[in-house]
Design a protein around this motif. Structure first.
Motif, PDB file in Angstrom:
ATOM      1  N   PRO A  72       0.788  -1.238   0.000  1.00  0.00           N
ATOM      2  CA  PRO A  72       0.000   0.000   0.000  1.00  0.00           C
ATOM      3  C   PRO A  72       0.820   1.289   0.000  1.00  0.00           C
ATOM      4  O   PRO A  72       0.374   2.302  -0.498  1.00  0.00           O
ATOM      5  CB  PRO A  72      -0.846  -0.109   1.265  1.00  0.00           C
ATOM      6  CG  PRO A  72      -0.964  -1.570   1.512  1.00  0.00           C
ATOM      7  CD  PRO A  72       0.348  -2.149   1.057  1.00  0.00           C
ATOM      8  N   GLY A  73       2.052   1.281   0.476  1.00  0.00           N
ATOM      9  CA  GLY A  73       2.872   2.486   0.499  1.00  0.00           C
ATOM     10  C   GLY A  73       3.717   2.686  -0.743  1.00  0.00           C
ATOM     11  O   GLY A  73       4.550   3.586  -0.786  1.00  0.00           O
ATOM     12  N   ALA A  74       3.516   1.875  -1.777  1.00  0.00           N
ATOM     13  CA  ALA A  74       4.353   1.942  -2.982  1.00  0.00           C
ATOM     14  C   ALA A  74       4.171   3.277  -3.707  1.00  0.00           C
ATOM     15  O   ALA A  74       3.060   3.726  -3.942  1.00  0.00           O
ATOM     16  CB  ALA A  74       4.026   0.797  -3.919  1.00  0.00           C
ATOM     17  N   ASP A  75       5.300   3.906  -4.031  1.00  0.00           N
ATOM     18  CA  ASP A  75       5.287   5.162  -4.778  1.00  0.00           C
ATOM     19  C   ASP A  75       5.739   4.986  -6.219  1.00  0.00           C
ATOM     20  O   ASP A  75       5.472   5.846  -7.067  1.00  0.00           O
ATOM     21  CB  ASP A  75       6.215   6.187  -4.107  1.00  0.00           C
ATOM     22  CG  ASP A  75       5.680   6.652  -2.773  1.00  0.00           C
ATOM     23  OD1 ASP A  75       4.452   6.797  -2.640  1.00  0.00           O
ATOM     24  OD2 ASP A  75       6.495   6.847  -1.851  1.00  0.00           O
ATOM     25  N   MET A 101       4.850  -8.939 -16.794  1.00  0.00           N
ATOM     26  CA  MET A 101       5.614  -7.754 -16.392  1.00  0.00           C
ATOM     27  C   MET A 101       6.014  -7.910 -14.936  1.00  0.00           C
ATOM     28  O   MET A 101       5.245  -8.403 -14.118  1.00  0.00           O
ATOM     29  CB  MET A 101       4.761  -6.495 -16.550  1.00  0.00           C
ATOM     30  CG  MET A 101       4.301  -6.270 -17.970  1.00  0.00           C
ATOM     31  SD  MET A 101       3.273  -4.798 -18.140  1.00  0.00           S
ATOM     32  CE  MET A 101       1.867  -5.225 -17.159  1.00  0.00           C
ATOM     33  N   SER A 102       7.244  -7.491 -14.634  1.00  0.00           N
ATOM     34  CA  SER A 102       7.701  -7.569 -13.247  1.00  0.00           C
ATOM     35  C   SER A 102       8.622  -6.401 -12.946  1.00  0.00           C
ATOM     36  O   SER A 102       9.185  -5.778 -13.851  1.00  0.00           O
ATOM     37  CB  SER A 102       8.423  -8.896 -12.972  1.00  0.00           C
ATOM     38  OG  SER A 102       9.577  -8.997 -13.764  1.00  0.00           O
ATOM     39  N   GLY A 103       8.740  -6.087 -11.669  1.00  0.00           N
ATOM     40  CA  GLY A 103       9.586  -4.994 -11.232  1.00  0.00           C
ATOM     41  C   GLY A 103       9.707  -4.981  -9.724  1.00  0.00           C
ATOM     42  O   GLY A 103       9.195  -5.857  -9.026  1.00  0.00           O
ATOM     43  N   ILE A 104      10.392  -3.957  -9.214  1.00  0.00           N
ATOM     44  CA  ILE A 104      10.623  -3.792  -7.783  1.00  0.00           C
ATOM     45  C   ILE A 104       9.825  -2.574  -7.309  1.00  0.00           C
ATOM     46  O   ILE A 104      10.002  -1.473  -7.822  1.00  0.00           O
ATOM     47  CB  ILE A 104      12.109  -3.571  -7.475  1.00  0.00           C
ATOM     48  CG1 ILE A 104      12.970  -4.698  -8.058  1.00  0.00           C
ATOM     49  CG2 ILE A 104      12.336  -3.427  -5.979  1.00  0.00           C
ATOM     50  CD1 ILE A 104      12.722  -6.046  -7.451  1.00  0.00           C
ATOM     51  N   ALA A 105       8.940  -2.780  -6.334  1.00  0.00           N
ATOM     52  CA  ALA A 105       8.153  -1.686  -5.759  1.00  0.00           C
ATOM     53  C   ALA A 105       9.015  -0.956  -4.731  1.00  0.00           C
ATOM     54  O   ALA A 105       9.697  -1.597  -3.925  1.00  0.00           O
ATOM     55  CB  ALA A 105       6.894  -2.226  -5.100  1.00  0.00           C
ATOM     56  N   ILE A 106       8.985   0.390  -4.798  1.00  0.00           N
ATOM     57  CA  ILE A 106       9.746   1.180  -3.835  1.00  0.00           C
ATOM     58  C   ILE A 106       8.857   2.252  -3.218  1.00  0.00           C
ATOM     59  O   ILE A 106       7.834   2.625  -3.779  1.00  0.00           O
ATOM     60  CB  ILE A 106      11.010   1.816  -4.458  1.00  0.00           C
ATOM     61  CG1 ILE A 106      10.639   2.782  -5.587  1.00  0.00           C
ATOM     62  CG2 ILE A 106      11.980   0.778  -4.935  1.00  0.00           C
ATOM     63  CD1 ILE A 106      11.815   3.566  -6.133  1.00  0.00           C
ATOM     64  N   ASP A 107       9.281   2.724  -2.046  1.00  0.00           N
ATOM     65  CA  ASP A 107       8.587   3.773  -1.320  1.00  0.00           C
ATOM     66  C   ASP A 107       9.604   4.897  -1.075  1.00  0.00           C
ATOM     67  O   ASP A 107      10.642   4.684  -0.468  1.00  0.00           O
ATOM     68  CB  ASP A 107       8.073   3.238   0.022  1.00  0.00           C
ATOM     69  CG  ASP A 107       7.406   4.290   0.883  1.00  0.00           C
ATOM     70  OD1 ASP A 107       6.959   5.302   0.338  1.00  0.00           O
ATOM     71  OD2 ASP A 107       7.352   4.071   2.107  1.00  0.00           O
ATOM     72  N   TYR A 108       9.298   6.098  -1.609  1.00  0.00           N
ATOM     73  CA  TYR A 108      10.190   7.240  -1.389  1.00  0.00           C
ATOM     74  C   TYR A 108      10.015   7.764   0.021  1.00  0.00           C
ATOM     75  O   TYR A 108       8.897   7.889   0.514  1.00  0.00           O
ATOM     76  CB  TYR A 108       9.915   8.349  -2.401  1.00  0.00           C
ATOM     77  CG  TYR A 108      10.323   7.981  -3.807  1.00  0.00           C
ATOM     78  CD1 TYR A 108      11.667   7.864  -4.136  1.00  0.00           C
ATOM     79  CD2 TYR A 108       9.376   7.763  -4.787  1.00  0.00           C
ATOM     80  CE1 TYR A 108      12.052   7.533  -5.427  1.00  0.00           C
ATOM     81  CE2 TYR A 108       9.753   7.418  -6.078  1.00  0.00           C
ATOM     82  CZ  TYR A 108      11.096   7.300  -6.388  1.00  0.00           C
ATOM     83  OH  TYR A 108      11.465   6.959  -7.665  1.00  0.00           O
ATOM     84  N   ASN A 109      11.114   8.071   0.677  1.00  0.00           N
ATOM     85  CA  ASN A 109      11.082   8.582   2.054  1.00  0.00           C
ATOM     86  C   ASN A 109      10.630  10.028   2.085  1.00  0.00           C
ATOM     87  O   ASN A 109      10.812  10.812   1.288  1.00  0.00           O
ATOM     88  CB  ASN A 109      12.456   8.467   2.721  1.00  0.00           C
ATOM     89  CG  ASN A 109      12.874   7.017   2.831  1.00  0.00           C
ATOM     90  OD1 ASN A 109      12.033   6.126   2.866  1.00  0.00           O
ATOM     91  ND2 ASN A 109      14.157   6.792   2.885  1.00  0.00           N
TER      92      ASN A 109
END
Length: 109
Positions: A72-75, A101-109
């Motif tokens: 839920p916090g993915a940016d 399709m695939s990738g890496i989910a990240i969350d910006y601080n």
């Protein structure tokens, strides 16, 4: 001896028929964009995201939607790869194409 030989031929013919009708599948790479934002201290890696969908419903927005469902916090989604999954059935008469399709989910601080 003849009974065993007949059973062996029957089983071999059955295996050939089953593998022919089951079809085959292959993965074809479409594109890859392997990069992370430069400053690693400004984001947190949440995890891997994977979506299998039709050509008409594919794209970054579909992958991002899936990332937000799982994390839920993915940016953003980075390090994206797109492959085509091609399945052929019944002697190659019917084909099914989907995108993976695939990738890496990240969350910006």
């Amino acid at each position: 001896m003849k009974k065993n030989k007949g059973k062996l031929i029957f089983v071999a013919a059955l295996l050939v028929a089953v593998t022919t009708f089951m079809g085959c599948m292959s993965m074809v790479p479409i594109s890859e964009h392997s990069s992370f934002p430069a400053d690693g201290s400004k984001y947190k890696i949440l995890g891997h995201v994977r979506v299998e969908t039709s050509k008409t419903r594919s794209g970054y927005s579909r992958l991002f939607e899936e990332a937000q469902k799982i994390y839920p916090g993915a940016d953003d989604v980075v390090n994206i790869t797109v492959d085509a999954k091609q399945t052929k059935l019944f002697f190659g008469l019917f084909k099914s194409n989907t995108y993976v399709m695939s990738g890496i989910a990240i969350d910006y601080n």
